[in-house]
Write a protein that holds these residues in place. Structure first.
Motif, PDB file in Angstrom:
ATOM      1  N   LYS A  65       0.844  -1.193   0.000  1.00 19.24           N
ATOM      2  CA  LYS A  65       0.000   0.000   0.000  1.00 19.24           C
ATOM      3  C   LYS A  65       0.876   1.238   0.000  1.00 19.24           C
ATOM      4  CE  LYS A  65      -0.823   0.237   4.960  1.00 19.24           C
ATOM      5  NZ  LYS A  65      -1.842   0.305   6.001  1.00 19.24           N
ATOM      6  N   ARG A  66       0.336   2.293  -0.608  1.00 21.98           N
ATOM      7  CA  ARG A  66       1.038   3.568  -0.689  1.00 21.98           C
ATOM      8  C   ARG A  66       0.063   4.686  -0.358  1.00 21.98           C
ATOM      9  NH1 ARG A  66       4.090   2.681  -6.438  1.00 21.98           N
ATOM     10  NH2 ARG A  66       5.349   0.917  -5.763  1.00 21.98           N
ATOM     11  N   ALA A  67       0.540   5.645   0.399  1.00 20.53           N
ATOM     12  CA  ALA A  67      -0.252   6.818   0.730  1.00 20.53           C
ATOM     13  C   ALA A  67       0.466   8.050   0.206  1.00 20.53           C
ATOM     14  CB  ALA A  67      -0.449   6.913   2.233  1.00 20.53           C
ATOM     15  N   PHE A  68      -0.308   8.960  -0.333  1.00 18.43           N
ATOM     16  CA  PHE A  68       0.220  10.201  -0.883  1.00 18.43           C
ATOM     17  C   PHE A  68      -0.464  11.350  -0.161  1.00 18.43           C
ATOM     18  CE2 PHE A  68       0.426   6.879  -3.998  1.00 18.43           C
ATOM     19  CZ  PHE A  68       1.698   6.988  -4.519  1.00 18.43           C
ATOM     20  N   GLY A  69       0.310  12.138   0.574  1.00 16.23           N
ATOM     21  CA  GLY A  69      -0.254  13.204   1.384  1.00 16.23           C
ATOM     22  C   GLY A  69      -0.506  12.720   2.801  1.00 16.23           C
ATOM     23  N   CYS A  70      -0.958  13.611   3.640  1.00 20.06           N
ATOM     24  CA  CYS A  70      -1.233  13.307   5.041  1.00 20.06           C
ATOM     25  C   CYS A  70      -2.711  12.985   5.225  1.00 20.06           C
ATOM     26  CB  CYS A  70      -0.875  14.502   5.924  1.00 20.06           C
ATOM     27  SG  CYS A  70       0.864  14.945   5.851  1.00 20.06           S
ATOM     28  N   PHE A  71      -3.012  12.251   6.290  1.00 18.12           N
ATOM     29  CA  PHE A  71      -4.395  11.939   6.600  1.00 18.12           C
ATOM     30  C   PHE A  71      -5.189  13.237   6.746  1.00 18.12           C
ATOM     31  CE2 PHE A  71      -7.890  11.066   9.518  1.00 18.12           C
ATOM     32  CZ  PHE A  71      -8.503  10.009   8.851  1.00 18.12           C
ATOM     33  N   GLY A  72      -6.327  13.300   6.103  1.00 15.68           N
ATOM     34  CA  GLY A  72      -7.153  14.497   6.148  1.00 15.68           C
ATOM     35  C   GLY A  72      -6.853  15.506   5.056  1.00 15.68           C
ATOM     36  N   ASP A  73      -5.775  15.302   4.301  1.00 15.36           N
ATOM     37  CA  ASP A  73      -5.416  16.191   3.199  1.00 15.36           C
ATOM     38  C   ASP A  73      -6.426  16.007   2.069  1.00 15.36           C
ATOM     39  OD1 ASP A  73      -4.270  17.547   1.063  1.00 15.36           O
ATOM     40  OD2 ASP A  73      -2.387  16.432   1.098  1.00 15.36           O
ATOM     41  N   PRO A  74      -7.138  17.049   1.645  1.00 14.65           N
ATOM     42  CA  PRO A  74      -8.131  16.889   0.590  1.00 14.65           C
ATOM     43  C   PRO A  74      -7.542  16.437  -0.741  1.00 14.65           C
ATOM     44  CG  PRO A  74      -8.002  19.192   1.294  1.00 14.65           C
ATOM     45  CD  PRO A  74      -7.075  18.404   2.153  1.00 14.65           C
ATOM     46  N   ALA A  75      -6.248  16.652  -0.959  1.00 12.54           N
ATOM     47  CA  ALA A  75      -5.598  16.208  -2.195  1.00 12.54           C
ATOM     48  C   ALA A  75      -4.889  14.868  -2.013  1.00 12.54           C
ATOM     49  CB  ALA A  75      -4.604  17.258  -2.679  1.00 12.54           C
ATOM     50  N   GLY A  76      -4.872  14.334  -0.811  1.00 13.59           N
ATOM     51  CA  GLY A  76      -4.201  13.066  -0.531  1.00 13.59           C
ATOM     52  C   GLY A  76      -5.009  11.875  -1.010  1.00 13.59           C
ATOM     53  N   TYR A  77      -4.296  10.778  -1.260  1.00 11.47           N
ATOM     54  CA  TYR A  77      -4.973   9.555  -1.684  1.00 11.47           C
ATOM     55  C   TYR A  77      -4.147   8.339  -1.298  1.00 11.47           C
ATOM     56  CZ  TYR A  77      -1.850   9.790  -5.755  1.00 11.47           C
ATOM     57  OH  TYR A  77      -0.755   9.850  -6.575  1.00 11.47           O
ATOM     58  N   GLU A  78      -4.773   7.177  -1.439  1.00  6.41           N
ATOM     59  CA  GLU A  78      -4.157   5.904  -1.082  1.00  6.41           C
ATOM     60  C   GLU A  78      -4.384   4.909  -2.211  1.00  6.41           C
ATOM     61  OE1 GLU A  78      -4.333   3.062   2.793  1.00  6.41           O
ATOM     62  OE2 GLU A  78      -6.254   3.771   2.042  1.00  6.41           O
ATOM     63  N   GLU A  79      -3.381   4.084  -2.472  1.00  7.01           N
ATOM     64  CA  GLU A  79      -3.484   2.975  -3.422  1.00  7.01           C
ATOM     65  C   GLU A  79      -3.007   1.717  -2.712  1.00  7.01           C
ATOM     66  OE1 GLU A  79      -2.507   5.162  -7.650  1.00  7.01           O
ATOM     67  OE2 GLU A  79      -0.827   4.346  -6.518  1.00  7.01           O
ATOM     68  N   ARG A  80      -3.779   0.646  -2.856  1.00  8.91           N
ATOM     69  CA  ARG A  80      -3.388  -0.647  -2.286  1.00  8.91           C
ATOM     70  C   ARG A  80      -3.445  -1.698  -3.387  1.00  8.91           C
ATOM     71  NH1 ARG A  80      -6.633  -1.131   3.463  1.00  8.91           N
ATOM     72  NH2 ARG A  80      -6.046   0.912   4.247  1.00  8.91           N
ATOM     73  N   LEU A  81      -2.356  -2.434  -3.554  1.00 11.52           N
ATOM     74  CA  LEU A  81      -2.285  -3.488  -4.556  1.00 11.52           C
ATOM     75  C   LEU A  81      -2.657  -4.817  -3.914  1.00 11.52           C
ATOM     76  CD1 LEU A  81      -1.479  -4.453  -7.425  1.00 11.52           C
ATOM     77  CD2 LEU A  81       0.850  -4.734  -6.529  1.00 11.52           C
ATOM     78  N   TYR A  82      -3.605  -5.512  -4.515  1.00  9.95           N
ATOM     79  CA  TYR A  82      -4.076  -6.809  -4.030  1.00  9.95           C
ATOM     80  C   TYR A  82      -3.940  -7.869  -5.109  1.00  9.95           C
ATOM     81  CZ  TYR A  82      -6.573  -4.722  -0.033  1.00  9.95           C
ATOM     82  OH  TYR A  82      -6.905  -4.077   1.128  1.00  9.95           O
ATOM     83  N   GLN A  83      -3.875  -9.136  -4.659  1.00  8.88           N
ATOM     84  CA  GLN A  83      -3.944 -10.280  -5.564  1.00  8.88           C
ATOM     85  C   GLN A  83      -5.055 -11.196  -5.081  1.00  8.88           C
ATOM     86  OE1 GLN A  83      -0.466 -12.792  -5.863  1.00  8.88           O
ATOM     87  NE2 GLN A  83      -1.058 -13.463  -7.900  1.00  8.88           N
ATOM     88  N   THR A  84      -5.930 -11.594  -6.006  1.00  9.84           N
ATOM     89  CA  THR A  84      -7.040 -12.470  -5.660  1.00  9.84           C
ATOM     90  C   THR A  84      -6.536 -13.903  -5.483  1.00  9.84           C
ATOM     91  OG1 THR A  84      -7.606 -13.124  -7.918  1.00  9.84           O
ATOM     92  CG2 THR A  84      -8.597 -11.061  -7.091  1.00  9.84           C
ATOM     93  N   PRO A  85      -7.339 -14.772  -4.868  1.00  8.26           N
ATOM     94  CA  PRO A  85      -6.945 -16.182  -4.768  1.00  8.26           C
ATOM     95  C   PRO A  85      -6.718 -16.845  -6.137  1.00  8.26           C
ATOM     96  CG  PRO A  85      -8.730 -15.726  -3.245  1.00  8.26           C
ATOM     97  CD  PRO A  85      -8.549 -14.497  -4.107  1.00  8.26           C
ATOM     98  N   ASN A  86      -7.332 -16.292  -7.191  1.00  9.62           N
ATOM     99  CA  ASN A  86      -7.160 -16.822  -8.549  1.00  9.62           C
ATOM    100  C   ASN A  86      -5.998 -16.188  -9.299  1.00  9.62           C
ATOM    101  OD1 ASN A  86      -9.359 -18.537  -8.234  1.00  9.62           O
ATOM    102  ND2 ASN A  86     -10.794 -17.017  -8.994  1.00  9.62           N
ATOM    103  N   GLY A  87      -5.238 -15.326  -8.627  1.00 13.40           N
ATOM    104  CA  GLY A  87      -4.044 -14.750  -9.231  1.00 13.40           C
ATOM    105  C   GLY A  87      -4.242 -13.447  -9.980  1.00 13.40           C
TER     106      GLY A  87
END
Length: 75
Positions: free
Chosen positions: A20-42
């Motif tokens: 996971k990656r976070a850009f900006g601080c918590f509560g920052d209106p321009a901040g965002y988060e990306e999380r990379l996942y893999q399903t059980p099927n790959g």
């Protein structure tokens, strides 16, 4: 979060969180988060969420290829 894309269910509760990656601080209106996942099927997907002024103004799931997942991890 769950989302069905092209008849495939992507679920953050059953997939494996890779990174996971976070850009900006918590509560920052321009901040965002990306999380990379893999399903059980790959399959890979990004869970994204952000503030009202960010590139992700709402919670969403975006499917990505294995190649794009590798690029995301190296990027």
């Amino acid at each position: 979060m769950k989302k069905v894309i092209c008849k495939v269910e992507y679920d953050t509760d059953t997939a494996t969180l890779i990174e996971k990656r976070a850009f900006g601080c918590f509560g920052d209106p321009a901040g965002y988060e990306e999380r990379l996942y893999q399903t059980p099927n790959g399959k890979y997907f990004l869970y994204v969420n952000g503030g009202e002024e960010s590139i992700y103004t709402k919670e969403d799931i975006k499917r990505i290829s294995a190649e794009k997942a590798a690029e995301w991890q190296n990027g």
